[in-house]
Structures are given as C-alpha cells and as structure tokens.
Motif scaffolding. Structure first.
Motif, PDB file in Angstrom:
ATOM      1  N   LYS A 112       8.669 -12.872  34.811  1.00 40.35           N
ATOM      2  CA  LYS A 112       7.934 -11.821  35.518  1.00 40.35           C
ATOM      3  C   LYS A 112       7.000 -12.424  36.559  1.00 40.35           C
ATOM      4  O   LYS A 112       6.898 -11.923  37.677  1.00 40.35           O
ATOM      5  N   ILE A 113       6.329 -13.490  36.205  1.00 41.33           N
ATOM      6  CA  ILE A 113       5.409 -14.149  37.146  1.00 41.33           C
ATOM      7  C   ILE A 113       6.180 -14.716  38.334  1.00 41.33           C
ATOM      8  O   ILE A 113       5.788 -14.540  39.489  1.00 41.33           O
ATOM      9  N   LEU A 114       7.299 -15.390  38.055  1.00 38.71           N
ATOM     10  CA  LEU A 114       8.091 -15.982  39.133  1.00 38.71           C
ATOM     11  C   LEU A 114       8.669 -14.919  40.061  1.00 38.71           C
ATOM     12  O   LEU A 114       8.765 -15.149  41.275  1.00 38.71           O
ATOM     13  N   GLN A 115       9.022 -13.757  39.521  1.00 34.73           N
ATOM     14  CA  GLN A 115       9.541 -12.678  40.366  1.00 34.73           C
ATOM     15  C   GLN A 115       8.481 -12.207  41.350  1.00 34.73           C
ATOM     16  O   GLN A 115       8.797 -11.696  42.412  1.00 34.73           O
ATOM     17  N   PHE A 116       7.252 -12.385  41.027  1.00 28.91           N
ATOM     18  CA  PHE A 116       6.164 -12.000  41.908  1.00 28.91           C
ATOM     19  C   PHE A 116       5.756 -13.153  42.830  1.00 28.91           C
ATOM     20  O   PHE A 116       5.523 -12.969  44.020  1.00 28.91           O
ATOM     21  N   VAL A 117       5.671 -14.362  42.273  1.00 23.39           N
ATOM     22  CA  VAL A 117       5.145 -15.506  43.011  1.00 23.39           C
ATOM     23  C   VAL A 117       6.135 -16.049  44.043  1.00 23.39           C
ATOM     24  O   VAL A 117       5.740 -16.396  45.160  1.00 23.39           O
ATOM     25  N   ILE A 118       7.400 -16.154  43.705  1.00 20.65           N
ATOM     26  CA  ILE A 118       8.382 -16.754  44.619  1.00 20.65           C
ATOM     27  C   ILE A 118       8.436 -16.024  45.966  1.00 20.65           C
ATOM     28  O   ILE A 118       8.373 -16.673  47.014  1.00 20.65           O
ATOM     29  N   PRO A 119       8.523 -14.690  45.996  1.00 20.50           N
ATOM     30  CA  PRO A 119       8.503 -14.032  47.319  1.00 20.50           C
ATOM     31  C   PRO A 119       7.225 -14.324  48.100  1.00 20.50           C
ATOM     32  O   PRO A 119       7.256 -14.486  49.323  1.00 20.50           O
ATOM     33  N   LEU A 120       6.082 -14.420  47.394  1.00 15.61           N
ATOM     34  CA  LEU A 120       4.837 -14.753  48.089  1.00 15.61           C
ATOM     35  C   LEU A 120       4.893 -16.161  48.670  1.00 15.61           C
ATOM     36  O   LEU A 120       4.416 -16.404  49.790  1.00 15.61           O
ATOM     37  N   LEU A 121       5.459 -17.098  47.908  1.00 12.85           N
ATOM     38  CA  LEU A 121       5.586 -18.464  48.412  1.00 12.85           C
ATOM     39  C   LEU A 121       6.486 -18.509  49.642  1.00 12.85           C
ATOM     40  O   LEU A 121       6.203 -19.212  50.620  1.00 12.85           O
ATOM     41  N   ILE A 122       7.572 -17.749  49.606  1.00 12.58           N
ATOM     42  CA  ILE A 122       8.494 -17.720  50.756  1.00 12.58           C
ATOM     43  C   ILE A 122       7.793 -17.128  51.975  1.00 12.58           C
ATOM     44  O   ILE A 122       7.907 -17.656  53.087  1.00 12.58           O
ATOM     45  N   LEU A 123       7.044 -16.050  51.773  1.00 17.26           N
ATOM     46  CA  LEU A 123       6.302 -15.458  52.890  1.00 17.26           C
ATOM     47  C   LEU A 123       5.266 -16.427  53.442  1.00 17.26           C
ATOM     48  O   LEU A 123       5.098 -16.567  54.659  1.00 17.26           O
ATOM     49  N   GLY A 124       4.577 -17.108  52.546  1.00 22.36           N
ATOM     50  CA  GLY A 124       3.578 -18.089  52.984  1.00 22.36           C
ATOM     51  C   GLY A 124       4.213 -19.216  53.762  1.00 22.36           C
ATOM     52  O   GLY A 124       3.686 -19.657  54.797  1.00 22.36           O
ATOM     53  N   LEU A 125       5.348 -19.706  53.298  1.00 22.77           N
ATOM     54  CA  LEU A 125       6.057 -20.772  53.995  1.00 22.77           C
ATOM     55  C   LEU A 125       6.511 -20.297  55.378  1.00 22.77           C
ATOM     56  O   LEU A 125       6.371 -21.030  56.367  1.00 22.77           O
ATOM     57  N   ALA A 126       7.046 -19.088  55.437  1.00 27.96           N
ATOM     58  CA  ALA A 126       7.496 -18.549  56.723  1.00 27.96           C
ATOM     59  C   ALA A 126       6.316 -18.425  57.685  1.00 27.96           C
ATOM     60  O   ALA A 126       6.426 -18.760  58.880  1.00 27.96           O
ATOM     61  N   PHE A 127       5.176 -17.970  57.193  1.00 26.51           N
ATOM     62  CA  PHE A 127       3.991 -17.846  58.029  1.00 26.51           C
ATOM     63  C   PHE A 127       3.528 -19.220  58.520  1.00 26.51           C
ATOM     64  O   PHE A 127       3.218 -19.405  59.698  1.00 26.51           O
ATOM     65  N   ALA A 128       3.521 -20.212  57.626  1.00 27.25           N
ATOM     66  CA  ALA A 128       3.086 -21.563  57.989  1.00 27.25           C
ATOM     67  C   ALA A 128       4.019 -22.154  59.044  1.00 27.25           C
ATOM     68  O   ALA A 128       3.559 -22.787  60.008  1.00 27.25           O
ATOM     69  N   LEU A 129       5.321 -21.969  58.867  1.00 32.56           N
ATOM     70  CA  LEU A 129       6.279 -22.497  59.844  1.00 32.56           C
ATOM     71  C   LEU A 129       6.100 -21.822  61.205  1.00 32.56           C
ATOM     72  O   LEU A 129       6.220 -22.459  62.244  1.00 32.56           O
ATOM     73  N   LYS A 130       5.820 -20.538  61.175  1.00 33.24           N
ATOM     74  CA  LYS A 130       5.606 -19.814  62.424  1.00 33.24           C
ATOM     75  C   LYS A 130       4.352 -20.354  63.127  1.00 33.24           C
ATOM     76  O   LYS A 130       4.361 -20.601  64.329  1.00 33.24           O
ATOM     77  N   GLN A 131       3.285 -20.580  62.365  1.00 27.83           N
ATOM     78  CA  GLN A 131       2.059 -21.120  62.925  1.00 27.83           C
ATOM     79  C   GLN A 131       2.270 -22.547  63.432  1.00 27.83           C
ATOM     80  O   GLN A 131       1.776 -22.917  64.489  1.00 27.83           O
ATOM     81  N   PHE A 132       2.977 -23.358  62.684  1.00 33.08           N
ATOM     82  CA  PHE A 132       3.275 -24.717  63.071  1.00 33.08           C
ATOM     83  C   PHE A 132       4.091 -24.739  64.355  1.00 33.08           C
ATOM     84  O   PHE A 132       3.855 -25.562  65.243  1.00 33.08           O
ATOM     85  N   GLY A 133       5.052 -23.796  64.479  1.00 34.35           N
ATOM     86  CA  GLY A 133       5.878 -23.709  65.678  1.00 34.35           C
ATOM     87  C   GLY A 133       5.055 -23.373  66.910  1.00 34.35           C
ATOM     88  O   GLY A 133       5.317 -23.857  68.006  1.00 34.35           O
ATOM     89  N   LYS A 134       4.022 -22.563  66.769  1.00 32.92           N
ATOM     90  CA  LYS A 134       3.170 -22.188  67.892  1.00 32.92           C
ATOM     91  C   LYS A 134       2.362 -23.378  68.381  1.00 32.92           C
ATOM     92  O   LYS A 134       2.143 -23.565  69.556  1.00 32.92           O
ATOM     93  N   LYS A 135       1.896 -24.252  67.431  1.00 35.15           N
ATOM     94  CA  LYS A 135       1.088 -25.412  67.800  1.00 35.15           C
ATOM     95  C   LYS A 135       1.949 -26.435  68.513  1.00 35.15           C
ATOM     96  O   LYS A 135       1.457 -27.178  69.340  1.00 35.15           O
ATOM     97  N   GLU A 136       3.214 -26.553  68.166  1.00 37.75           N
ATOM     98  CA  GLU A 136       4.103 -27.547  68.766  1.00 37.75           C
ATOM     99  C   GLU A 136       4.398 -27.225  70.228  1.00 37.75           C
ATOM    100  O   GLU A 136       4.678 -28.100  71.002  1.00 37.75           O
ATOM    101  N   GLN A 137       4.336 -25.974  70.605  1.00 37.78           N
ATOM    102  CA  GLN A 137       4.686 -25.589  71.975  1.00 37.78           C
ATOM    103  C   GLN A 137       3.630 -25.869  72.955  1.00 37.78           C
ATOM    104  O   GLN A 137       2.642 -26.125  73.143  1.00 37.78           O
TER     105      GLN A 137
END
Length: 137
Positions: A112-137
């Motif tokens: 039950k915990i993983l069903q909640f946490v994993i999507p949050l981790l994926i969203l956080g990773l996607a957000f971090a990659l998006k932010q990292f991509g903006k700094k690289e440009q």
C-alpha cells in the motif's frame, strides 16, 4: 369437467425449486409453498422480483418488503402445501476472514505504501529532470 385443486401435501425443497420460471413459479414463505404462477402479472412489484425469489426460502425477502394484511390474506388462494424443512439447504453462515500473520500484514502495508510512494518518486524525478534540463540550456 372441473379441474382438481392441487393436493395440499408436503413438498421437498428440490421439488419446489424446479418451479422457478414465469410459466411455473412456486415460492417458499414461512415453511409454506405457494404456486404464484397466475399472480405474476398482477404483482405490484413486477414478476421479476418473484421469479428471483424462487429456489430458496423467500421468507426474509417477503418480510423485508412489509406486505399489507390484504396481501397476506390473498396468499391463501395460492397455497399448495408445506415444505419439508429437513430438505431445505442450510443457510449460509457468516465466516469472518481468516486472521493473517504479522508478516502478511506487513507485506500488505508495504505494498500500500509503495503504491502511493512510487508515483510520487516518478513525479519528483520528472520534475527534477525538467529543472535540470532548463539549467543546461
């Protein structure tokens, strides 16, 4: 020649259960057997509710509706006998779910915990990659 009334006898559950359709419909209510075939079209609740009450003891369903005194009096003309109570199937007994072990409960909680946490981790990773991509440009 006048048609003879059905014999008022004791019927087995198996016999009564065979009368379970629109053209031949019997009900068991309070240990008594009623041939309600001719009443199906006149039933205020429709015929389907009666047909679904066949092949079982329909006492609870009948009582839950709260039929009037006149409805109860009307039943006598459909009475065809008694049901042999020894042939009635046993009523299903409530069985609580089996208690699971602490390990099973822990694994269930982890899932039950993983069903909640994993999507949050994926969203956080996607957000971090998006932010990292903006700094690289």
């Amino acid at each position: 020649m006048a048609e003879m009334a059905p014999s008022l006898k004791t019927h087995s559950f198996e016999e009564v259960a065979k009368h379970n359709h629109k053209d031949d419909c019997w009900l068991i209510i309070s240990g008594k057997v009623y041939d309600i075939t001719s009443f199906l079209d006149d039933h205020p609740g429709g015929d389907e509710v009666l047909i679904t009450a066949t092949a079982k003891d329909a006492t609870d369903e009948f009582e839950d509706v709260g039929h009037s005194d006149s409805a109860r009096e009307m039943m006598s003309k459909y009475f065809v006998g008694e049901v042999d109570s020894s042939t009635l199937p046993a009523k299903a007994q409530y069985k609580p779910p089996q208690a699971s072990s602490a390990a099973d409960q822990g694994a269930g909680n982890l899932i039950k915990i993983l069903q909640f946490v994993i999507p949050l981790l994926i969203l956080g990773l996607a957000f971090a990659l998006k932010q990292f991509g903006k700094k690289e440009q």
